[in-house]
Write a protein that holds these residues in place. Structure first.
Motif, mmCIF file in Angstrom:
data_model
loop_
_atom_site.group_PDB
_atom_site.id
_atom_site.type_symbol
_atom_site.label_atom_id
_atom_site.label_comp_id
_atom_site.label_asym_id
_atom_site.label_seq_id
_atom_site.Cartn_x
_atom_site.Cartn_y
_atom_site.Cartn_z
ATOM 1 N N LEU A 55 -22.634 -21.474 23.511
ATOM 2 C CA LEU A 55 -24.089 -21.651 23.518
ATOM 3 C C LEU A 55 -24.488 -23.087 23.194
ATOM 4 N N ALA A 56 -23.729 -23.742 22.336
ATOM 5 C CA ALA A 56 -24.027 -25.140 22.020
ATOM 6 C C ALA A 56 -23.945 -25.998 23.278
ATOM 7 N N GLY A 57 -23.036 -25.663 24.145
ATOM 8 C CA GLY A 57 -22.919 -26.392 25.403
ATOM 9 C C GLY A 57 -23.949 -26.003 26.446
ATOM 10 N N GLN A 58 -24.655 -24.925 26.235
ATOM 11 C CA GLN A 58 -25.642 -24.420 27.192
ATOM 12 C C GLN A 58 -27.085 -24.640 26.744
ATOM 13 N N MET A 59 -27.304 -25.502 25.784
ATOM 14 C CA MET A 59 -28.648 -25.644 25.229
ATOM 15 C C MET A 59 -29.668 -26.216 26.209
#
Length: 108
Positions: A55-59
């Motif tokens: 999720l951190a990469g999909q912000m």
């Protein structure tokens, strides 16, 4: 601020990355101090940490903020496996709520 959207995304990604790190580093102290931490609990912790990193990469995506909120709820629910996971869930739910508040204030 030159790019408020990017700053807010960085806050969300940083929060989730920190959460993943804390979850992974918490496995051994929970096992030593907390006693019985079964394989299911360790698997749940690792799965939650991986989800945080993803999720951190999909912000950049708008749904990632909602998924992050769901993730906090899942961490709270993992408190059924061990009480210290519930404590971590409360802490990170409050941090996530603050990140959402900052997002709302900056982006409107």
């Amino acid at each position: 601020m030159r790019n408020p959207d990017k700053a807010v995304r960085g806050l969300g990604a940083g929060t989730l990355a920190l959460e993943a790190l804390v979850l992974l580093l918490a496995i051994q102290p929970i096992r030593v101090v907390g006693g019985d931490l079964g394989g299911a609990a360790v698997a749940a912790i690792v799965a939650l940490a991986v989800a945080c990193v993803v999720l951190a990469g999909q912000m950049k995506r708008p749904w990632a903020w909602h998924a992050g909120t769901v993730l906090q709820g899942l961490l709270l629910l993992s408190g059924l496996l061990h009480w210290s996971l519930f404590a971590l869930g409360v802490i990170f739910a409050l941090v996530w709520a603050y990140a959402l508040h900052v997002r709302r204030v900056i982006l409107g």
